[in-house]
Motif scaffolding. Structure first.
Motif, PDB file in Angstrom:
ATOM      1  N   UNK A  91       0.833  -1.204   0.000  1.00 22.49           N
ATOM      2  CA  UNK A  91       0.000   0.000   0.000  1.00 22.49           C
ATOM      3  C   UNK A  91       0.868   1.254   0.000  1.00 22.49           C
ATOM      4  N   UNK A  92       1.907   1.272   0.834  1.00 25.19           N
ATOM      5  CA  UNK A  92       2.808   2.424   0.899  1.00 25.19           C
ATOM      6  C   UNK A  92       3.554   2.614  -0.411  1.00 25.19           C
ATOM      7  N   UNK A  93       3.988   1.516  -1.017  1.00 28.69           N
ATOM      8  CA  UNK A  93       4.703   1.600  -2.293  1.00 28.69           C
ATOM      9  C   UNK A  93       3.812   2.202  -3.373  1.00 28.69           C
ATOM     10  N   UNK A  94       2.557   1.821  -3.373  1.00 25.90           N
ATOM     11  CA  UNK A  94       1.632   2.340  -4.394  1.00 25.90           C
ATOM     12  C   UNK A  94       1.454   3.838  -4.257  1.00 25.90           C
ATOM     13  N   UNK A  95       1.394   4.334  -3.039  1.00 23.49           N
ATOM     14  CA  UNK A  95       1.214   5.764  -2.816  1.00 23.49           C
ATOM     15  C   UNK A  95       2.418   6.558  -3.298  1.00 23.49           C
ATOM     16  N   UNK A  96       3.572   5.906  -3.326  1.00 25.88           N
ATOM     17  CA  UNK A  96       4.793   6.590  -3.741  1.00 25.88           C
ATOM     18  C   UNK A  96       4.934   6.683  -5.260  1.00 25.88           C
ATOM     19  N   UNK A  97       4.331   5.756  -6.013  1.00 28.60           N
ATOM     20  CA  UNK A  97       4.609   5.700  -7.452  1.00 28.60           C
ATOM     21  C   UNK A  97       3.394   5.900  -8.353  1.00 28.60           C
TER      22      UNK A  97
END
Length: 209
Positions: A91-97
Motif C-alpha cells: 500500500x505504501x509503495x503504491x502511494x509513492x509511485x
C-alpha cells in the motif's frame, strides 16, 4: 438577544459535528482497516465510474489485478503480523509511485485491483516495474532488511466491445492466473502464451501478445 446568538451558534456547532461524524463514518466504510487503502466497495465504485466514462468518451482505461506471491508462505514464516506488514508495504509503495487519478484497492486477502484511467495497456509494464521496484525497497514493519516478497499482475484495457466491468476484470483475472502459473513475479497483459522462463535477479518477466 445574546442568549439567542449563543443558542444558534451551539446548534450550528452541533449540526457541523454531526456532519463531520457522518463523513468520517462514510470514509471508514470505504477504507480497508489494515492498509488504509480503498476497500473492495470503494475501488469497484471507482472502476465502474471510470469504465462508464471510458466507454462514453472513448478514452483509455486499464485495470490490473495484483496478487502477492506465496502469501501463505509469508504468513507461515513471518506470522500474520508479518503478512499484514507486507500488505501495508505494498500500500505504501503504491502511494509513492502511482498517479493521483490511479486507485489501488484491496480486492480481498492478498489480492488488489488497480484502476488506471487514461492509460493504455501497453504502458502497463512501466507501471509494473515502478511498483515492483518501490515495493522491494519499502520496509515491512517487524521484518529486518528487505522483505523479499514479490507480486504478480494481470492487466487488460477496456475496448468498445467490452460488455461490462465484470468482463474486463475477468480478463485481468485470467491473465493474473497465467502470470502466477508462469512463474510469478511477472506481468501478463496480453493474449499470447505464457512465458515459463524464470526472472533473473533484479528483473521480472512481462508477457505480452
Amino acid at each position: 438577544m445574546a442568549a439567542l446568538v449563543v443558542l444558534l451558534l451551539a446548534a450550528a456547532s452541533w449540526a457541523w459535528a454531526g456532519i463531520s461524524r457522518r463523513r468520517a463514518l462514510s470514509d471508514l466504510a470505504l477504507r480497508d482497516d489494515l492498509t488504509g487503502q480503498p476497500n473492495r466497495r470503494a475501488v469497484t465504485r471507482y472502476a465502474m465510474a471510470q469504465f462508464a466514462q471510458a466507454q462514453k468518451q472513448g478514452t483509455p482505461l486499464t485495470l490490473a489485478l495484483i496478487d502477492i506471491d506465496h502469501f501463505k508462505r509469508v504468513n507461515d514464516l513471518r506470522g500474520h503480523a508479518g503478512g499484514d506488514a507486507v500488505l501495508r508495504a505494498l500500500a505504501a509503495a503504491s502511494q509513492a509511485v502511482l498517479r493521483t487519478e490511479d486507485m489501488l484497492g484491496r480486492w480481498g486477502g492478498e489480492e488488489w485491483l488497480l484502476v488506471l484511467p487514461r492509460l493504455q495497456v501497453d504502458e502497463l509494464p512501466a507501471v509494473f516495474a515502478r511498483l515492483r521496484k518501490q515495493f522491494a525497497l519499502t520496509p515491512a514493519e517487524g521484518i529486518e532488511g528487505p522483505h523479499g516478497v514479490s507480486f504478480s499482475m494481470g492487466g487488460a484495457e477496456v475496448g468498445r466491445d467490452t460488455p461490462t466491468l465484470d468482463a474486463l476484470i475477468a480478463v485481468c483475472d485470467a491473465r493474473l492466473y497465467r502470470a502466477k502459473t508462469g512463474g510469478r513475479d511477472r506481468l501478463c497483459h496480453g493474449d499470447g502464451a505464457a512465458d515459463d522462463s524464470a526472472p533473473t535477479a533484479g528483473t521480472a518477466t512481462v508477457v505480452t501478445d
